[in-house]
Scaffold this active site. Structure first.
Site, PDB file in Angstrom:
ATOM      1  N   ARG A   1      42.442  36.987  30.918  1.00  0.00           N
ATOM      2  CA  ARG A   1      41.519  36.420  31.901  1.00  0.00           C
ATOM      3  C   ARG A   1      40.115  36.983  31.700  1.00  0.00           C
ATOM      4  NH1 ARG A   1      42.991  36.818  38.202  1.00  0.00           N
ATOM      5  NH2 ARG A   1      42.461  39.010  37.827  1.00  0.00           N
TER       6      ARG A   1
ATOM      7  N   LYS B   1      36.113  35.719  36.747  1.00  0.00           N
ATOM      8  CA  LYS B   1      36.077  36.836  37.697  1.00  0.00           C
ATOM      9  C   LYS B   1      34.752  37.576  37.518  1.00  0.00           C
ATOM     10  CE  LYS B   1      39.179  40.320  39.707  1.00  0.00           C
ATOM     11  NZ  LYS B   1      39.298  39.668  41.017  1.00  0.00           N
TER      12      LYS B   1
ATOM     13  N   GLU C   1      40.370  28.919  48.253  1.00  0.00           N
ATOM     14  CA  GLU C   1      40.700  30.340  48.244  1.00  0.00           C
ATOM     15  C   GLU C   1      40.647  30.934  49.643  1.00  0.00           C
ATOM     16  OE1 GLU C   1      39.148  32.980  45.378  1.00  0.00           O
ATOM     17  OE2 GLU C   1      39.789  31.754  43.688  1.00  0.00           O
TER      18      GLU C   1
END
Length: 340
Positions: free
Chosen positions: A82, A184, A220
């Site tokens: 990721r 992220k 989210e």
């Protein structure tokens, strides 16, 4: 603070300085060998792109003390992958997956004295990050980069632990439809601070973000992913290109299907169809699973299973996941990396 001063029973999710962290520098097209250092202060050029243009990304994963005294890392290869995707999105050099995992192992082993004991409920949280550094002024990718990993012993992310809490729908967007929501990166979290404060000021645990394009679908829950259990016993979690792909979420999708025998799927979760769900929760590395008691949407307050009790499927998933992480339940192949 030394490890001897830590009261494991009251440990929260706060920064605690540990002894050593890993640092590696990229320059002239390659990473150096990396080293462990006692210095927890980052020294970078004032023109660093991480400071001015947000050219940075990070990860979060945990290490777990097992009953036999060994230490587990949970799916660090997925964090490495990721981070690579985040680096690609922000034009940063990837840090090799094998070195990422080895750096995490080194940091945990070097700070083992701070590892919460088995049965305490605590874990060792690892924060790898990669930032653009070096002398720079214009909007461009950095001439140098730094990769680092530090760790802190932590307790529950939400003070209530595995108890239902309530959330409120935000009128703000976490990320743009074709922006950096799936990476992220710090900017996504900076954008969430203000709406998160509004939610907490109204005594909610955090806010829930809807899809930025239509504001009709849940995306989210604060800094975590949403999941729900439907009346026909399906595990459902939102799918969107602007959602951060949570490693915990994908682990739960697998466990729901392969361990609990449920149908598990990523699909749209419409805010006006919450009555399809009997249970709901937020999931992520820090939160693990936080059951959602109810959601405030304008003047409407929707309660799922209970505002005070954890739903049975949520509890099953929590026990299965935590059992795997702490070594009490057999893990799917490749999920656990031993530090020692």
């Amino acid at each position: 603070m030394s490890s001897k001063d830590i009261d494991w029973s009251t440990l929260g999710f706060e920064y605690i300085k540990t002894d050593l962290r890993y640092v590696s520098i990229w320059e002239n097209g390659k990473w150096d060998e990396g080293t462990l250092t006692e210095d927890n202060v980052v020294h970078i050029a004032e023109g660093s792109t991480a400071i001015h243009y947000g050219q940075q990304c990070f990860e979060g994963l945990k290490a777990y003390r097992c009953k036999d005294g060994s230490i587990n890392l949970f799916r660090p290869d997925q964090n490495a992958k990721r981070m690579k995707r985040s680096c690609d999105r922000l034009l940063m050099p990837e840090f090799p997956e094998d070195r990422f995992i080895e750096a995490c192992k080194q940091v945990v082993a070097a700070n083992e004295d701070y590892m919460p004991p088995y049965g305490s409920g605590g874990t060792m949280y690892l924060r790898p990050y990669l930032i653009g550094i070096g002398d720079n002024l214009g909007v461009r990718t950095a001439p140098k980069f730094m990769f680092s990993v530090f760790c802190c012993p932590v307790g529950p992310y939400f003070k209530g632990g595995l108890n239902p809490t309530n959330f409120i729908i935000s009128e703000y967007d976490r990320a743009a439809p074709n922006g950096t929501g799936a990476a992220k990166v710090g900017g996504n979290y900076a954008a969430s601070l203000y709406p998160g404060k509004i939610a907490k000021d109204r005594e909610f645990s955090d806010c829930i973000y809807l899809d930025p394009a239509t504001h009709k679908k849940i995306e989210e829950v604060g800094a975590a992913n949403f999941f729900g259990i439907t009346k026909d016993n399906r595990f459902v979690t939102p799918f969107s290109p602007s959602i951060l792909p949570s490693i915990t979420k994908y682990s739960l999708l697998y466990l729901a299907e392969h361990r609990l025998g449920m149908k598990a799927e990523e699909s749209d979760v419409y805010i006006d169809k919450l009555d399809e769900f009997t249970e709901a929760g937020a999931c992520g590395t820090a939160a693990v699973i936080s059951p959602i008691g109810g959601i405030q949407n304008g003047d409407d307050f929707h309660v799922f299973y209970s505002e005070t009790e954890v739903g049975p499927v949520t509890k099953q998933l929590y026990d299965e996941l935590c059992g795997i992480q702490f070594g009490d339940v057999e893990a799917p192949e490749g999920w656990i990396y031993k530090v020692k």
